[in-house]
Design a protein around this motif. Structure first.
Motif, PDB file in Angstrom:
ATOM      1  N   ALA A  98       0.633  -1.126  -0.256  1.00  0.00           N
ATOM      2  CA  ALA A  98       0.249  -0.262  -0.140  1.00  0.00           C
ATOM      3  C   ALA A  98       0.794   1.370  -0.047  1.00  0.00           C
ATOM      4  N   PRO A  99       1.914   1.276   0.999  1.00  0.00           N
ATOM      5  CA  PRO A  99       2.682   2.480   0.711  1.00  0.00           C
ATOM      6  C   PRO A  99       3.320   2.683  -0.528  1.00  0.00           C
ATOM      7  N   LEU A 100       3.771   2.048  -1.368  1.00  0.00           N
ATOM      8  CA  LEU A 100       4.344   2.056  -2.783  1.00  0.00           C
ATOM      9  C   LEU A 100       3.075   2.482  -3.500  1.00  0.00           C
ATOM     10  N   VAL A 101       2.117   1.914  -3.678  1.00  0.00           N
ATOM     11  CA  VAL A 101       0.934   2.229  -4.446  1.00  0.00           C
ATOM     12  C   VAL A 101       0.512   3.686  -4.341  1.00  0.00           C
ATOM     13  N   ALA A 102       0.426   3.994  -3.042  1.00  0.00           N
ATOM     14  CA  ALA A 102       0.187   5.626  -2.499  1.00  0.00           C
ATOM     15  C   ALA A 102       1.079   6.739  -2.970  1.00  0.00           C
ATOM     16  N   LYS A 103       2.385   6.232  -2.879  1.00  0.00           N
ATOM     17  CA  LYS A 103       3.205   7.214  -3.186  1.00  0.00           C
ATOM     18  C   LYS A 103       3.730   7.205  -4.981  1.00  0.00           C
ATOM     19  N   ALA A 104       3.184   6.122  -5.531  1.00  0.00           N
ATOM     20  CA  ALA A 104       3.251   5.937  -6.953  1.00  0.00           C
ATOM     21  C   ALA A 104       2.132   7.116  -7.552  1.00  0.00           C
ATOM     22  N   ILE A 105       0.825   7.054  -7.002  1.00  0.00           N
ATOM     23  CA  ILE A 105      -0.039   7.951  -7.276  1.00  0.00           C
ATOM     24  C   ILE A 105       0.222   9.400  -6.778  1.00  0.00           C
ATOM     25  N   PHE A 106       0.373   9.570  -5.589  1.00  0.00           N
ATOM     26  CA  PHE A 106       0.520  10.854  -4.991  1.00  0.00           C
ATOM     27  C   PHE A 106       1.862  10.960  -4.047  1.00  0.00           C
ATOM     28  N   PRO A 107       3.022  11.123  -4.791  1.00  0.00           N
ATOM     29  CA  PRO A 107       4.195  11.071  -4.220  1.00  0.00           C
ATOM     30  C   PRO A 107       4.380  11.947  -2.674  1.00  0.00           C
ATOM     31  N   GLY A 108       3.872  13.161  -2.902  1.00  0.00           N
ATOM     32  CA  GLY A 108       4.071  13.793  -1.736  1.00  0.00           C
ATOM     33  C   GLY A 108       3.348  13.438  -0.532  1.00  0.00           C
ATOM     34  N   ILE A 109       2.503  12.647  -0.384  1.00  0.00           N
ATOM     35  CA  ILE A 109       1.671  12.436   0.804  1.00  0.00           C
ATOM     36  C   ILE A 109       2.299  11.715   1.720  1.00  0.00           C
ATOM     37  N   LEU A 147       6.123  -8.745   5.991  1.00  0.00           N
ATOM     38  CA  LEU A 147       5.582  -7.138   6.124  1.00  0.00           C
ATOM     39  C   LEU A 147       6.024  -6.390   4.783  1.00  0.00           C
ATOM     40  N   GLY A 148       6.447  -7.035   3.731  1.00  0.00           N
ATOM     41  CA  GLY A 148       6.634  -6.323   2.415  1.00  0.00           C
ATOM     42  C   GLY A 148       7.489  -5.234   2.619  1.00  0.00           C
ATOM     43  N   GLY A 149       6.963  -4.074   2.168  1.00  0.00           N
ATOM     44  CA  GLY A 149       7.307  -2.835   2.176  1.00  0.00           C
ATOM     45  C   GLY A 149       6.950  -1.707   3.128  1.00  0.00           C
ATOM     46  N   LEU A 150       6.005  -2.267   4.207  1.00  0.00           N
ATOM     47  CA  LEU A 150       5.585  -1.538   5.059  1.00  0.00           C
ATOM     48  C   LEU A 150       6.375  -0.828   6.142  1.00  0.00           C
ATOM     49  N   VAL A 151       7.865  -1.699   6.417  1.00  0.00           N
ATOM     50  CA  VAL A 151       8.854  -0.886   7.278  1.00  0.00           C
ATOM     51  C   VAL A 151       9.582  -0.019   6.327  1.00  0.00           C
ATOM     52  N   ALA A 152      10.018  -0.377   4.962  1.00  0.00           N
ATOM     53  CA  ALA A 152      10.863   0.644   4.194  1.00  0.00           C
ATOM     54  C   ALA A 152      10.024   1.695   3.593  1.00  0.00           C
ATOM     55  N   TRP A 153       9.147   1.473   3.137  1.00  0.00           N
ATOM     56  CA  TRP A 153       8.419   2.375   2.362  1.00  0.00           C
ATOM     57  C   TRP A 153       7.298   3.344   3.409  1.00  0.00           C
ATOM     58  N   SER A 154       7.067   3.008   4.353  1.00  0.00           N
ATOM     59  CA  SER A 154       6.161   4.020   5.215  1.00  0.00           C
ATOM     60  C   SER A 154       7.014   5.107   5.561  1.00  0.00           C
ATOM     61  N   ASP A 155       6.575   6.339   5.744  1.00  0.00           N
ATOM     62  CA  ASP A 155       7.388   7.556   6.213  1.00  0.00           C
ATOM     63  C   ASP A 155       7.583   7.252   7.803  1.00  0.00           C
ATOM     64  N   ARG A 156       6.392   7.075   8.684  1.00  0.00           N
ATOM     65  CA  ARG A 156       6.601   6.831   9.810  1.00  0.00           C
ATOM     66  C   ARG A 156       5.873   5.387  10.330  1.00  0.00           C
ATOM     67  N   LEU A 157       6.339   4.857  11.299  1.00  0.00           N
ATOM     68  CA  LEU A 157       5.591   3.691  11.880  1.00  0.00           C
ATOM     69  C   LEU A 157       5.120   3.931  13.232  1.00  0.00           C
ATOM     70  N   VAL A 158       3.948   3.435  13.604  1.00  0.00           N
ATOM     71  CA  VAL A 158       3.425   3.409  14.910  1.00  0.00           C
ATOM     72  C   VAL A 158       3.454   2.004  15.620  1.00  0.00           C
ATOM     73  N   VAL A 159       4.150   1.771  16.739  1.00  0.00           N
ATOM     74  CA  VAL A 159       4.083   0.721  17.423  1.00  0.00           C
ATOM     75  C   VAL A 159       3.570   0.822  18.805  1.00  0.00           C
ATOM     76  N   LEU A 160       2.712  -0.237  19.249  1.00  0.00           N
ATOM     77  CA  LEU A 160       2.105  -0.032  20.635  1.00  0.00           C
ATOM     78  C   LEU A 160       2.833  -0.249  21.796  1.00  0.00           C
TER      79      LEU A 160
END
Length: 440
Positions: A98-109, A147-160
């Motif tokens: 999902a992060p890769l797809v989102a950034k491919a469509i809207f690079p700045g968000i 986890l695919g690209g969740l760690v690498a492609w997310s701008d921030r990670l929230v853990v509990l």
């Protein structure tokens, strides 16, 4: 400001992830953020939610990828928050892109992933498994097999919890510097904390004023140590005849092995405590039933076999109600948990340790009072919704708070909000299986 929240779980789905999504989205909406929730296509999404829900995703597999991308283009969010727990996406890796797809469509968000669990697994076809393994090897583990690209492609990670953040950084060096700890606050509707609520709860549970009530709240599976609680209660009952055990929402989770599911009813029978336990059954997510039940209790017990951690939203709920807490110490105990200050810490898998801690509270009103005060301070410092929302907004980077949060509103549907009396014990000798989420 438009925020897209992605979560496959929403109430009335019985899962911690569903409750967390709802409560966080409601409070983000109260801050003036336009919250849009992308979720699973189901027919029982409640009406009148204080945010917009789009139940369009069918199965979160590769076939849903074009649907996800199309929705993202139409939504045009300013930021994205993904609630990730493997099982709510059927352990399929599509959502990890999902992060890769989102950034491919809207690079700045900005794209933030909230990891609701600290260990995940994959359940896919051999071809998908080979694909994920190949990506992992080719990227030199930058793209994780699970986890695919969740760690690498997310701008921030929230853990509990801090424990989960340390484990994540040990496994993924790229997580350093981008992971924030935001423990889950109480994931229930709060009733007013007063004597009237306590009286209502005890009346509904058919408790007398002289009963001393031990409470457990949450799903039940082997790591929760409920068998230890039953054994401790059996010993305590011999010396304290007015002792009662209250199991709030305690359903046997679907993830249990058959042996554990069968073990608890047999243990209850062997200990001859079936008539001493009150099972509330599952409580409605949009009522304050759980809060009233908690206020009916005198002590809350969590005999976790792996020790208490900040990700336990049930501990947050008990602390917010000012209940003296008895729980177990983990091998890596997090600093907020102070033995004798805001809880009593015992050895895991130790019936004698749990029994002694509970008995010290039965015998000492002063100790109960000190722990009650400490629990409220713990809730204020670490399990506050106000602080959790502030930190989530900070992680998203979309909004700077300039005013006090809106006054707390309680969401209700048209259902009956009156407290339901639990069924008689003889009609409910043990809990029934129910899906489990993060392990609250």
């Amino acid at each position: 400001m438009k925020l897209l929240v992605i979560s496959a779980a929403l109430p009335p789905m019985p899962a911690g992830e569903a409750d967390h999504t709802f409560h966080l989205c409601r409070r983000l909406s109260q801050r003036g953020i336009d919250v849009q929730v992308l979720t699973t296509a189901v027919s029982n999404i409640p009406r009148g939610l204080p945010f917009t829900v789009h139940p369009v995703m069918k199965n979160w597999s590769w076939s849903d990828l074009p649907r996800f991308a199309g929705f993202l283009r139409r939504c045009r969010p300013d930021a994205v928050l993904l609630f990730y727990s493997d099982w709510i996406y059927h352990r399929h890796p599509m959502i990890t892109f999902a992060p890769l797809v989102a950034k491919a469509i809207f690079p700045g968000i900005p794209f933030v992933t909230q990891l609701e669990i600290h260990k995940a697994s994959i359940n896919a076809t051999p071809a998908t498994r080979a694909f994920m393994k190949g990506l992992s090897v080719c990227s030199r583990n930058r793209i994780d097999y699970v986890l695919g690209g969740l760690v690498a492609w997310s701008d921030r990670l929230v853990v509990l919890s801090e424990v989960h953040r340390n484990e994540l950084m040990q496994q993924h060096s790229v997580a350093a510097g981008k992971a924030s700890v935001i423990p889950p606050p109480p994931l229930i509707q709060m009733a007013p904390l007063n004597g009237d609520s306590r009286n209502r709860g005890r009346a509904a549970l058919k408790l007398s004023p002289d009963d001393f009530v031990l409470a457990y709240i949450g799903y039940i599976y082997s790591a929760k140590g409920v068998d230890i609680l039953f054994k401790a209660y059996h010993e305590l009952k011999k010396r304290h005849p007015r002792l009662r055990l209250l199991m709030i929402g305690g359903d046997l989770a679907a993830c249990n092995t058959r042996s554990y599911t069968d073990t608890l009813p047999r243990l209850i029978e062997e200990l001859d405590i079936a008539n001493e336990i009150t099972w509330t059954g599952s409580y409605e997510w949009n009522t304050n039933e759980a809060s009233l039940y908690l206020q009916a209790a005198d002590v809350c017990v969590f005999p976790f076999k792996d020790g208490v951690k900040l990700n336990r939203s049930t501990v947050a709920a008990a602390a917010a109600h000012g209940l003296p807490i008895v729980t177990t110490a983990s091998t890596t105990l997090e600093p907020p948990f102070l033995n004798g200050v805001n809880m009593l810490l015992c050895r895991p898998n130790d019936v004698e340790s749990i029994t002694a801690a509970i008995e010290s509270l039965i015998d000492s009103p002063d100790l109960r009072g000190r722990l009650s005060q400490g629990a409220r301070q713990l809730a204020h410092d670490w399990f506050s919704w106000d602080k959790a929302v502030d930190r989530t907004i900070e992680a998203l980077g979309i909004y700077r708070r300039t005013a006090e949060p809106a006054e707390e509103e309680v969401f209700t549907t048209e259902c009956d909000m009156s407290l339901r009396s639990p069924p008689d014990n003889e009609n409910r000798p043990h809990p029934k299986p129910s899906p489990d989420g993060r392990g609250n």
